[in-house]
Design a protein around this motif. Sequence first.
Motif, mmCIF file in Angstrom:
data_model
loop_
_atom_site.group_PDB
_atom_site.id
_atom_site.type_symbol
_atom_site.label_atom_id
_atom_site.label_comp_id
_atom_site.label_asym_id
_atom_site.label_seq_id
_atom_site.Cartn_x
_atom_site.Cartn_y
_atom_site.Cartn_z
ATOM 1 N N ALA A 37 0.865 -1.184 0.000
ATOM 2 C CA ALA A 37 0.000 0.000 0.000
ATOM 3 C C ALA A 37 0.902 1.235 0.000
ATOM 4 O O ALA A 37 1.733 1.382 0.902
ATOM 5 C CB ALA A 37 -0.905 0.004 1.219
ATOM 6 N N PHE A 38 0.752 2.073 -1.014
ATOM 7 C CA PHE A 38 1.540 3.297 -1.131
ATOM 8 C C PHE A 38 0.613 4.483 -0.918
ATOM 9 O O PHE A 38 -0.350 4.665 -1.652
ATOM 10 C CB PHE A 38 2.210 3.387 -2.499
ATOM 11 N N THR A 39 0.919 5.274 0.107
ATOM 12 C CA THR A 39 0.105 6.438 0.431
ATOM 13 C C THR A 39 0.956 7.684 0.322
ATOM 14 O O THR A 39 2.055 7.761 0.884
ATOM 15 C CB THR A 39 -0.464 6.327 1.859
ATOM 16 N N ASP A 40 0.444 8.665 -0.422
ATOM 17 C CA ASP A 40 1.068 9.981 -0.518
ATOM 18 C C ASP A 40 -0.053 11.016 -0.470
ATOM 19 O O ASP A 40 -1.220 10.647 -0.301
ATOM 20 C CB ASP A 40 1.956 10.092 -1.769
ATOM 21 N N PRO A 41 0.240 12.305 -0.604
ATOM 22 C CA PRO A 41 -0.818 13.306 -0.508
ATOM 23 C C PRO A 41 -1.939 13.139 -1.547
ATOM 24 O O PRO A 41 -3.029 13.671 -1.368
ATOM 25 C CB PRO A 41 -0.074 14.620 -0.708
ATOM 26 N N GLY A 97 10.931 15.433 1.562
ATOM 27 C CA GLY A 97 9.910 14.585 2.156
ATOM 28 C C GLY A 97 10.527 13.548 3.057
ATOM 29 O O GLY A 97 11.735 13.539 3.309
ATOM 30 N N ILE A 98 9.670 12.679 3.547
ATOM 31 C CA ILE A 98 10.110 11.561 4.365
ATOM 32 C C ILE A 98 9.281 10.349 3.977
ATOM 33 O O ILE A 98 8.080 10.462 3.725
ATOM 34 C CB ILE A 98 9.990 11.867 5.881
ATOM 35 N N ASP A 99 9.935 9.203 3.872
ATOM 36 C CA ASP A 99 9.256 7.942 3.618
ATOM 37 C C ASP A 99 9.260 7.126 4.896
ATOM 38 O O ASP A 99 10.301 6.967 5.538
ATOM 39 C CB ASP A 99 9.965 7.144 2.522
ATOM 40 N N VAL A 100 8.104 6.611 5.252
ATOM 41 C CA VAL A 100 7.951 5.734 6.399
ATOM 42 C C VAL A 100 7.471 4.389 5.850
ATOM 43 O O VAL A 100 6.456 4.347 5.145
ATOM 44 C CB VAL A 100 6.939 6.291 7.416
ATOM 45 N N ILE A 101 8.227 3.337 6.144
ATOM 46 C CA ILE A 101 7.876 2.028 5.613
ATOM 47 C C ILE A 101 7.497 1.065 6.720
ATOM 48 O O ILE A 101 7.972 1.175 7.842
ATOM 49 C CB ILE A 101 9.016 1.421 4.762
ATOM 50 N N THR A 102 6.623 0.124 6.373
ATOM 51 C CA THR A 102 6.295 -1.010 7.217
ATOM 52 C C THR A 102 6.843 -2.242 6.512
ATOM 53 O O THR A 102 6.708 -2.378 5.294
ATOM 54 C CB THR A 102 4.777 -1.138 7.413
ATOM 55 N N ILE A 103 7.475 -3.120 7.278
ATOM 56 C CA ILE A 103 8.164 -4.281 6.716
ATOM 57 C C ILE A 103 7.455 -5.558 7.158
ATOM 58 O O ILE A 103 7.124 -5.721 8.331
ATOM 59 C CB ILE A 103 9.631 -4.294 7.182
ATOM 60 N N ARG A 104 7.245 -6.433 6.173
ATOM 61 C CA ARG A 104 6.667 -7.746 6.451
ATOM 62 C C ARG A 104 7.450 -8.789 5.658
ATOM 63 O O ARG A 104 7.602 -8.644 4.440
ATOM 64 C CB ARG A 104 5.188 -7.783 6.059
ATOM 65 N N ASP A 105 7.960 -9.785 6.311
ATOM 66 C CA ASP A 105 8.703 -10.864 5.652
ATOM 67 C C ASP A 105 9.853 -10.339 4.788
ATOM 68 O O ASP A 105 10.096 -10.832 3.684
ATOM 69 C CB ASP A 105 7.764 -11.730 4.800
ATOM 70 N N GLY A 106 10.554 -9.315 5.282
ATOM 71 C CA GLY A 106 11.731 -8.802 4.590
ATOM 72 C C GLY A 106 11.456 -7.917 3.400
ATOM 73 O O GLY A 106 12.374 -7.587 2.641
ATOM 74 N N ARG A 107 10.200 -7.503 3.214
ATOM 75 C CA ARG A 107 9.823 -6.612 2.110
ATOM 76 C C ARG A 107 8.958 -5.480 2.636
ATOM 77 O O ARG A 107 8.364 -5.573 3.708
ATOM 78 C CB ARG A 107 9.049 -7.380 1.035
ATOM 79 N N ILE A 108 8.863 -4.421 1.849
ATOM 80 C CA ILE A 108 8.015 -3.287 2.227
ATOM 81 C C ILE A 108 6.559 -3.644 1.935
ATOM 82 O O ILE A 108 6.203 -3.945 0.791
ATOM 83 C CB ILE A 108 8.420 -2.017 1.457
ATOM 84 N N LEU A 114 5.427 11.498 3.177
ATOM 85 C CA LEU A 114 5.024 12.803 3.672
ATOM 86 C C LEU A 114 5.875 13.853 2.984
ATOM 87 O O LEU A 114 7.097 13.685 2.868
ATOM 88 C CB LEU A 114 5.204 12.888 5.181
ATOM 89 N N LEU A 115 5.271 14.938 2.546
ATOM 90 C CA LEU A 115 6.009 16.000 1.863
ATOM 91 C C LEU A 115 6.149 17.228 2.747
ATOM 92 O O LEU A 115 5.239 17.551 3.523
ATOM 93 C CB LEU A 115 5.289 16.391 0.557
ATOM 94 N N HIS A 116 7.261 17.920 2.616
ATOM 95 C CA HIS A 116 7.479 19.167 3.314
ATOM 96 C C HIS A 116 6.708 20.264 2.587
ATOM 97 O O HIS A 116 6.729 20.341 1.373
ATOM 98 C CB HIS A 116 8.993 19.500 3.309
ATOM 99 N N GLU A 117 6.022 21.086 3.343
ATOM 100 C CA GLU A 117 5.238 22.161 2.719
ATOM 101 C C GLU A 117 6.062 23.411 2.570
ATOM 102 O O GLU A 117 6.895 23.757 3.302
ATOM 103 C CB GLU A 117 4.002 22.446 3.554
#
Length: 117
Positions: A37-41, A97-108, A114-117
Amino acid sequence: MSTPTELLAANLHQVFGNRDAAARRAAIDVTYTDDVAFTDPEGTETGRDALERKAAGLIDSAPADFVFEEDGIAYTSSDSAALAWTFGPSGAPVARGIDVITIRDGRISALHTLLHE
């Protein structure tokens, strides 16, 4: 299995910063889960194909001298990690910006940008 730091680097450079479509797709297949799941603005997209379209749309429309660069240190745990980045000509970014990832079984399995305004 990749480490959180390796996954952050692959996400930034081998996927979103990669102008070679075949190499980008190969990186996507080993870096993300099928149901990522990829979430951006702009919203949330699900799956590797959707993530590939987002990455291609971004880098393919950017000027040739635009690159992604790390903007500080990575923060990691066993199942999540974060990395700030810049985008634009090297040393003269036009976006941050900043990327925050969740990892499951060694993959994203989830990527939240999140973008800087």
